[in-house]
Write a protein that holds these residues in place. Structure first.
Motif, PDB file in Angstrom:
ATOM      1  N   PHE A 306      31.338  -9.532  26.202  1.00 26.81           N
ATOM      2  CA  PHE A 306      30.724 -10.613  25.415  1.00 26.81           C
ATOM      3  C   PHE A 306      31.153 -10.514  23.954  1.00 26.81           C
ATOM      4  N   HIS A 307      31.249  -9.292  23.444  1.00 30.23           N
ATOM      5  CA  HIS A 307      31.717  -9.084  22.069  1.00 30.23           C
ATOM      6  C   HIS A 307      33.152  -9.574  21.914  1.00 30.23           C
ATOM      7  N   LEU A 308      33.987  -9.267  22.893  1.00 32.10           N
ATOM      8  CA  LEU A 308      35.382  -9.708  22.851  1.00 32.10           C
ATOM      9  C   LEU A 308      35.471 -11.231  22.876  1.00 32.10           C
ATOM     10  N   TYR A 309      34.623 -11.857  23.688  1.00 27.59           N
ATOM     11  CA  TYR A 309      34.568 -13.324  23.767  1.00 27.59           C
ATOM     12  C   TYR A 309      34.187 -13.921  22.413  1.00 27.59           C
ATOM     13  N   ARG A 310      33.164 -13.361  21.775  1.00 28.14           N
ATOM     14  CA  ARG A 310      32.714 -13.891  20.480  1.00 28.14           C
ATOM     15  C   ARG A 310      33.769 -13.681  19.394  1.00 28.14           C
ATOM     16  N   GLN A 311      34.463 -12.548  19.436  1.00 25.59           N
ATOM     17  CA  GLN A 311      35.484 -12.302  18.426  1.00 25.59           C
ATOM     18  C   GLN A 311      36.671 -13.237  18.604  1.00 25.59           C
ATOM     19  N   LEU A 312      37.077 -13.466  19.830  1.00 23.72           N
ATOM     20  CA  LEU A 312      38.182 -14.400  20.080  1.00 23.72           C
ATOM     21  C   LEU A 312      37.815 -15.805  19.622  1.00 23.72           C
ATOM     22  N   ARG A 313      36.624 -16.244  19.979  1.00 22.85           N
ATOM     23  CA  ARG A 313      36.229 -17.608  19.651  1.00 22.85           C
ATOM     24  C   ARG A 313      36.120 -17.809  18.141  1.00 22.85           C
ATOM     25  N   GLY A 314      35.537 -16.835  17.445  1.00 25.40           N
ATOM     26  CA  GLY A 314      35.358 -16.979  16.006  1.00 25.40           C
ATOM     27  C   GLY A 314      36.641 -16.800  15.217  1.00 25.40           C
ATOM     28  N   LEU A 324      37.045 -17.965  26.915  1.00 20.21           N
ATOM     29  CA  LEU A 324      36.675 -17.275  28.151  1.00 20.21           C
ATOM     30  C   LEU A 324      37.900 -16.759  28.900  1.00 20.21           C
ATOM     31  N   TRP A 325      38.909 -17.646  29.104  1.00 14.53           N
ATOM     32  CA  TRP A 325      40.052 -17.181  29.882  1.00 14.53           C
ATOM     33  C   TRP A 325      40.875 -16.153  29.109  1.00 14.53           C
ATOM     34  N   ARG A 326      40.902 -16.296  27.784  1.00 12.81           N
ATOM     35  CA  ARG A 326      41.608 -15.292  26.988  1.00 12.81           C
ATOM     36  C   ARG A 326      40.858 -13.954  26.998  1.00 12.81           C
ATOM     37  N   MET A 327      39.529 -14.007  27.036  1.00 17.18           N
ATOM     38  CA  MET A 327      38.749 -12.768  27.131  1.00 17.18           C
ATOM     39  C   MET A 327      39.047 -12.044  28.441  1.00 17.18           C
ATOM     40  N   LEU A 328      39.101 -12.807  29.545  1.00 22.66           N
ATOM     41  CA  LEU A 328      39.404 -12.194  30.840  1.00 22.66           C
ATOM     42  C   LEU A 328      40.810 -11.598  30.856  1.00 22.66           C
ATOM     43  N   ALA A 329      41.768 -12.370  30.312  1.00 22.84           N
ATOM     44  CA  ALA A 329      43.148 -11.863  30.270  1.00 22.84           C
ATOM     45  C   ALA A 329      43.255 -10.638  29.377  1.00 22.84           C
ATOM     46  N   LEU A 330      42.590 -10.698  28.219  1.00 22.36           N
ATOM     47  CA  LEU A 330      42.672  -9.579  27.283  1.00 22.36           C
ATOM     48  C   LEU A 330      41.962  -8.336  27.828  1.00 22.36           C
TER      49      LEU A 330
END
Length: 351
Positions: A306-314, A324-330
């Motif tokens: 969830f932290h990775l998702y928030r950092q990517l989005r922001g 979301l898809w970038r979080m899964l890939a990353l």
């Protein structure tokens, strides 16, 4: 008890060293206290005429301290990195990592701890924590002890078999029972040796990995003293943790391969803040597990995606699906990066 105190002292020393390194990168130039000796009309460091409380040429304060109180203030600051920007950085890193990363990339940096300073501090502090918990010193080598016990057991079985041949029938039953117990112990010792790096049951390591290969040489070296190899791997991981940054940056770039807006610097800042947080998260989870709160430790680790998702989005101004898809890939890329890093570390430990 003495060993525990020694580990704790070494851990605190590492924490102090790490904080000093991070502080050296992050702190303002010059002294941190305005008490003590005054510099007069010229900077005591470079001799430039002063036009205010700081030298405009080298950055040193006009007043430099020469008191014990100020010295210990500097010590406290160096160990704890105790300043306002830390308390502005940590909450954002924990809950709004994308905002922190974006602001730093865009140049609004004076209010925050730099990513590399934060990374260094977290790495040193985490290593100090693991040392304090007893994970930083090599354990007693159980391989030699198990082998010695195995040899003693085998010799005892041989003596009992010789004695059995000359014993009366009534005595033979007792000797057979002793031999059966010893053979069970012998089987257990062989299993233990196979698990910790001795000769495995049912074959040798050389049958699977030839010793004349580089991998075979490393495996043989690790098998001779696995505890020492683990200790060397821990130490190498601590010293070369910075390698995680260049290993991880290309994977982040793959998520934005044709972007002209986001460059390598953006990805490096993103990766450095992210890794610093993940190391701190693992340290907190380890502390909770060590304290007997395993469920709480697992819950803490579940915050990572969830932290990775928030950092990517922001950081990259992404929509929910894009983040979301970038979080899964990353997340998959992260395990690949960790595997590459671990391979290098264990190669160093086995060489």
């Amino acid at each position: 008890m003495t060993g525990d105190l020694s580990d704790m002292a070494e851990g605190l020393a590492d924490a102090g060293t790490g904080a000093a390194a991070a502080s050296a990168i992050e702190r303002e130039r010059g002294a941190t206290d305005a008490t003590g000796h005054a510099g007069g009309g010229a900077c005591l460091n470079c001799g430039t005429a002063l036009v205010g409380p700081h030298c405009h040429a080298c950055g040193q304060r006009a007043h430099v301290h020469r008191t014990l109180a100020a010295f210990f203030h500097d010590l406290l600051h160096g160990v704890l990195h105790f300043e306002g920007k830390t308390w502005r950085t940590i909450p954002l890193l924990v809950w709004k990592p994308g905002q922190l990363t974006r602001e730093y990339i865009d140049g609004r940096r004076a209010r925050y701890v730099s990513p590399i300073a934060l990374f260094l501090f977290v790495v040193f502090l985490s290593y100090a924590l693991f040392n304090a918990l007893g994970g930083g010193s090599p354990a007693v080598d159980g391989t030699a002890e198990a082998r010695a016990r195995l040899e003693t057991t085998a010799a005892t079985i041989e003596r009992l078999e010789t004695r059995r041949d000359a014993a009366e029938p009534a005595r033979r039953a007792e000797i057979d029972a002793e031999i059966a117990d010893l053979r069970s112990e012998e089987e257990t010792l062989r299993t233990v040796l196979g698990a910790i790096g001795g000769k495995p049951r049912g074959g040798t390591t050389e049958e699977l990995i030839p010793k004349n290969t580089e991998l075979g040489r490393i495996v043989e070296h690790v098998s001779e003293n696995p505890q020492l190899a683990i200790y060397k791997a821990q130490t190498s991981a601590y010293k070369f943790s910075w390698m995680l940054i260049p290993i991880s940056v290309p994977f982040v770039w793959l998520l934005f391969p044709f972007s002209r807006r986001f460059r390598g610097y953006d990805h490096t800042v993103f990766v450095t803040y992210s890794i610093a947080f993940m190391i701190a998260l693992v340290a907190v989870a380890s502390l909770l597990i060590y304290a007997g709160s395993g469920a709480a430790g697992v819950l803490v680790l579940l915050y990572a995606p969830f932290h990775l998702y928030r950092q990517l989005r922001g950081t990259y101004a992404l929509g929910r699906f894009g983040a979301l898809w970038r979080m899964l890939a990353l997340s998959l890329f992260a395990w690949t990066a960790i595997a590459l890093f671990a391979a290098v570390i264990f190669w160093m430990a086995g060489s």
